[in-house]
Design a protein around this motif. Sequence first.
Motif, PDB file in Angstrom:
ATOM      1  N   THR A  70      -5.210   5.528   2.769  1.00 53.77           N
ATOM      2  CA  THR A  70      -4.215   4.742   1.529  1.00 53.77           C
ATOM      3  C   THR A  70      -4.911   5.128   0.264  1.00 53.77           C
ATOM      4  O   THR A  70      -6.219   5.382   0.122  1.00 53.77           O
ATOM      5  N   LEU A  88      -1.279   1.580  -4.375  1.00 56.67           N
ATOM      6  CA  LEU A  88      -0.581   0.383  -4.161  1.00 56.67           C
ATOM      7  C   LEU A  88       0.395   0.135  -5.515  1.00 56.67           C
ATOM      8  O   LEU A  88       0.200   0.573  -6.816  1.00 56.67           O
ATOM      9  N   TRP A 128       0.891  -1.201  -0.045  1.00 54.93           N
ATOM     10  CA  TRP A 128       0.085   0.003   0.097  1.00 54.93           C
ATOM     11  C   TRP A 128       0.873   1.331  -0.110  1.00 54.93           C
ATOM     12  O   TRP A 128       2.066   1.259   0.714  1.00 54.93           O
ATOM     13  N   VAL A 172      -6.987   1.410   5.560  1.00 55.22           N
ATOM     14  CA  VAL A 172      -6.277  -0.145   5.715  1.00 55.22           C
ATOM     15  C   VAL A 172      -5.966  -0.397   7.155  1.00 55.22           C
ATOM     16  O   VAL A 172      -5.193   0.424   7.783  1.00 55.22           O
ATOM     17  N   LEU A 187      -4.890   4.034  -6.351  1.00 56.06           N
ATOM     18  CA  LEU A 187      -5.843   2.920  -6.202  1.00 56.06           C
ATOM     19  C   LEU A 187      -6.447   2.691  -7.539  1.00 56.06           C
ATOM     20  O   LEU A 187      -7.274   3.442  -8.059  1.00 56.06           O
TER      21      LEU A 187
END
Length: 305
Positions: A194, A197, A133, A213, A202
């Motif tokens: 977050t 990734l 992440w 997360v 995302l």
Amino acid sequence: MRKDPARPSWADVTPKHLFLNRRALIGGALALGVAAPVAAKIAARPSPYSTDAAPNSYEQITGYNNYYEFGWDKGDPAQNAGRLKTDPWSVEIGGLVDRPGSWPLDDVLRTAPAEERIYRFRCVEAWSMVIPWIGFPLAALLERAGVQPGAKYVAFQTLYRPEEMPGQRAPGIDWPYVEGLRLDEAMHPLTLLTYGLYGEALPNQNGAPLRIVVPWKYGFKSIKSIVKISLVAEEPRTTWKELQPREYGFYANVNPAVDHPRWSQATERVIGAGFLTPRRATEPFNGYGDQVAGIYQGMDLRKSY
């Protein structure tokens, strides 16, 4: 096995493709509503909390998801999430805070430290993955909003847009999706806000453009596509606890000693390991007990499940 924060390994050398430029993320990939490679300007360094375990592939992480707003099968989110528009985006922050208001995504992400970090966390449902992440502790945003003394919990709400999220047109869940954490859980450095990734924005199916997360809890606590954060005095309602209170409690800590009423939680299937690979033993708090067990001291985790 979680890595000792004091002992960096070879994995702490960040490959070039894991560099991330936050401004490019905002202006480019999010504007398109899809994940796209972004320019390399700000190094995203591994977090000292990261696991040494190898991450799952990008294809596994983005192709096998629970996101019921886009369908009930694991492949439905990747297939159906492309129509979701994530620009413009804002998050309403309210309740017991000093600076309530509608925060544009750009402003939220300005909270990120100058040197962003990759958090390579194991994430668990009845199956597990290791996901790199990109994010920062939620505590930084809450502190910036100004947490008032009466706040005891943090409530979250997902986007409600049934014309773009076909699962919201189906019966069975009282949309929009809502979740919550106790304030000390939300302020813990492992609880991440977050937005990327694998060095990219995302993807929609993973909760674009902004999600939580919480790696020591089951996956349904890590709410996706957040549009509202409220600091409150009482335990907030949460979608799965309201839907099936006997099966899904407010805390949802990974606990192999407490079975789901319909299956054992003592073992988990590792995605990518192959169906012939034996299931692995589930670790208490998903292996993060050294960091988080203390905040539950004195609680009966069989009752507060």
